[in-house]
Scaffold this motif. Structure first.
Motif, mmCIF file in Angstrom:
data_model
loop_
_atom_site.group_PDB
_atom_site.id
_atom_site.type_symbol
_atom_site.label_atom_id
_atom_site.label_comp_id
_atom_site.label_asym_id
_atom_site.label_seq_id
_atom_site.Cartn_x
_atom_site.Cartn_y
_atom_site.Cartn_z
ATOM 1 N N MET A 1 0.852 -1.195 0.000
ATOM 2 C CA MET A 1 0.000 0.000 0.000
ATOM 3 C C MET A 1 0.882 1.238 0.000
ATOM 4 N N GLY A 2 0.601 2.199 -0.867
ATOM 5 C CA GLY A 2 1.435 3.379 -1.020
ATOM 6 C C GLY A 2 1.140 4.461 -0.006
ATOM 7 N N LYS A 3 1.837 5.576 -0.182
ATOM 8 C CA LYS A 3 1.724 6.698 0.730
ATOM 9 C C LYS A 3 0.515 7.568 0.374
ATOM 10 N N THR A 4 -0.073 8.161 1.430
ATOM 11 C CA THR A 4 -1.097 9.177 1.245
ATOM 12 C C THR A 4 -0.525 10.511 1.700
ATOM 13 N N VAL A 5 -0.615 11.523 0.850
ATOM 14 C CA VAL A 5 -0.033 12.833 1.111
ATOM 15 C C VAL A 5 -1.153 13.829 1.396
ATOM 16 N N LEU A 6 -0.978 14.647 2.428
ATOM 17 C CA LEU A 6 -1.920 15.724 2.762
ATOM 18 C C LEU A 6 -1.232 17.051 2.482
ATOM 19 N N VAL A 7 -1.881 17.917 1.694
ATOM 20 C CA VAL A 7 -1.330 19.221 1.346
ATOM 21 C C VAL A 7 -2.247 20.307 1.897
ATOM 22 N N LEU A 8 -1.711 21.112 2.831
ATOM 23 C CA LEU A 8 -2.452 22.204 3.459
ATOM 24 C C LEU A 8 -1.820 23.518 3.026
ATOM 25 N N ASP A 240 7.764 8.831 -4.786
ATOM 26 C CA ASP A 240 7.812 7.381 -4.937
ATOM 27 C C ASP A 240 6.770 6.733 -4.035
ATOM 28 N N ASN A 241 6.046 5.775 -4.566
ATOM 29 C CA ASN A 241 5.056 4.993 -3.808
ATOM 30 C C ASN A 241 3.853 5.802 -3.339
ATOM 31 N N PHE A 288 0.504 17.093 -13.011
ATOM 32 C CA PHE A 288 1.539 16.202 -12.492
ATOM 33 C C PHE A 288 0.986 14.795 -12.274
ATOM 34 N N VAL A 289 -0.197 14.709 -11.670
ATOM 35 C CA VAL A 289 -0.808 13.408 -11.417
ATOM 36 C C VAL A 289 -1.093 12.692 -12.735
ATOM 37 N N ASN A 290 -1.632 13.422 -13.704
ATOM 38 C CA ASN A 290 -1.912 12.803 -14.997
ATOM 39 C C ASN A 290 -0.638 12.277 -15.650
ATOM 40 N N ARG A 291 0.436 13.057 -15.567
ATOM 41 C CA ARG A 291 1.688 12.623 -16.176
ATOM 42 C C ARG A 291 2.262 11.400 -15.462
ATOM 43 N N ARG A 292 2.220 11.413 -14.132
ATOM 44 C CA ARG A 292 2.710 10.263 -13.363
ATOM 45 C C ARG A 292 1.905 9.006 -13.687
ATOM 46 N N ASN A 293 0.596 9.171 -13.819
ATOM 47 C CA ASN A 293 -0.240 8.009 -14.125
ATOM 48 C C ASN A 293 0.045 7.473 -15.526
ATOM 49 N N ARG A 294 0.363 8.344 -16.465
ATOM 50 C CA ARG A 294 0.760 7.874 -17.788
ATOM 51 C C ARG A 294 2.052 7.076 -17.709
ATOM 52 N N ASP A 295 2.977 7.554 -16.856
ATOM 53 C CA ASP A 295 4.255 6.844 -16.694
ATOM 54 C C ASP A 295 4.058 5.484 -16.023
ATOM 55 N N THR A 299 2.623 -0.785 -15.607
ATOM 56 C CA THR A 299 3.462 -1.242 -14.503
ATOM 57 C C THR A 299 2.576 -1.806 -13.403
ATOM 58 N N ASN A 300 3.199 -2.290 -12.342
ATOM 59 C CA ASN A 300 2.449 -2.820 -11.203
ATOM 60 C C ASN A 300 2.009 -1.736 -10.233
#
Length: 363
Positions: A1-8, A240-241, A288-295, A299-300
């Motif tokens: 399970m990957g990381k969850t990031v909170l941005v305030l 990462d993750n 950024f999210v869209n680009r990362r998801n394309r990359d 993959t797994n």
């Protein structure tokens, strides 16, 4: 399970929007592995991560008491509880207030009824009027650097907090946004990251001076670089993750309106540039999210989910959203809480917010 990031991000008068939304997520069992803060978001984030004298949920709810009772605020529309007079003697005066048996017990309003809060605010107003100050034409800012923070945040406890923590500030000497990490964040780094120009003087740490990070970058932890966007030097391991990013989009609410008076116009002169920057930076996150998801395709690694806490402010309320009255902060807290609940209820069924535990009151 990957990381969850909170941005305030930034947004001072409406910071209880963030507190209410964060309380709703905490009640639902949200678990963040990285908390990124800027400007007023650092007040909420630090209260969430390392509250002093209260539980996390009590401390978040207590942010509503940072406002001024309506009957006082209607005649004197200044938050003298958060924005204090500057100077050495003003600092000593506030120390005396905290230790005074007549005033000290009234400074913490948690658990007080409305009559007690009104008396406390009236007492603090009288004390503020009598406070000394060294403010003059050559001063670099109007107010002392957030003297209240050490009464609500335990910075020693912050270092033991489970999530990784980031806080940005603008280094005047280096002419760039810098990032403080959990192991180094103390009261000085907080004050450096909250020193909004004109309201606060630049804050000195060692041989360098700092302004508020949110004045330059309202959403910290921007991607490394986005097409058409500014370069933000971040280490690759930050992303990462990561499989979930929660952004509190409080500066995209309807903050801009026809001013009621000169004071309201001044407040909007600060907020309007921040609104524009926040909207641009949120667009960077989306791309950024869209680009990362394309990359990640093929993959797994799971796709990154971006969740935006959006606030629906009724039109009739827009002209009051930048005021510091207690009723306003309570109303904004309620709107933030409702938005947080809505985010949980809408996304949980779709596998969103992967770090959520089962919460009995959401079944």
């Amino acid at each position: 399970m990957g990381k969850t990031v909170l941005v305030l991000g930034g947004g001072a008068p409406n910071f209880t929007l963030m507190a209410g939304g964060l309380l709703a997520l905490d009640e639902a069992g949200a678990n963040f592995q990285l908390v990124s803060m800027a400007g007023a978001g650092s007040v909420v984030g630090l209260i969430y991560l390392a509250p002093r004298g209260l539980t996390r949920r009590e401390a978040l709810a207590n942010t509503m008491n940072f406002g001024v009772s309506d009957s006082i605020y209607s005649a004197f529309p200044v938050n003298y509880k958060l924005f204090n007079k500057p100077g050495y003697f003003a600092d000593r005066y506030r120390d005396w207030m905290k230790s005074s048996p007549w005033i000290g017990p009234w400074l913490n309003q948690y658990g007080m009824n409305n009559a007690g809060k009104l008396y406390s605010d009236w007492l603090q107003l009288q004390a503020t009027v009598m406070s000394p100050s060294d403010l003059n034409y050559f001063s670099k800012g109007l107010c002392a650097h957030a003297p209240f923070i050490d009464t609500v945040v335990d910075f020693d406890r912050l270092r033991a907090a489970e999530p990784d923590v980031r806080l940005n500030a603008y280094c005047i000497d280096d002419r760039k946004v810098v990032e403080f990490r959990k192991h180094e964040i103390d009261i000085d780094h907080f004050r450096a990251g909250l020193s909004f120009p004109f309201i606060y003087p630049p804050y000195r740490i060692k041989d360098k001076f700092y302004y508020e990070g949110a004045a330059y970058q309202t959403l910290n932890l921007l991607p490394d670089q986005d097409e058409g966007g500014p370069k933000a030097a971040k280490r690759d391991e930050d992303w990462d993750n990561v499989d979930s990013i929660v952004v509190f989009d409080v500066l995209s609410t309807e903050l801009i309106h026809r001013p009621r008076d000169l004071w309201d116009a001044y407040a909007q002169s600060i907020i309007i540039p921040l609104v524009s920057k926040a909207q641009s930076e949120l667009a960077l996150f989306r791309r950024f999210v869209n680009r990362r998801n394309r990359d990640r395709a093929g993959t797994n690694q799971p796709e990154i989910e971006l969740y935006e806490l959006k606030i629906d402010v009724p039109t009739r309320f827009e002209s009051r959203i930048l005021t510091w009255s207690k009723s306003n902060l309570e109303y904004l807290f309620g709107l933030g809480y409702q938005a947080g609940r809505k985010l949980v209820e809408e996304k949980k069924a779709k596998g969103a917010l992967r770090q959520l535990r089962e919460s009995p009151d959401l079944r």
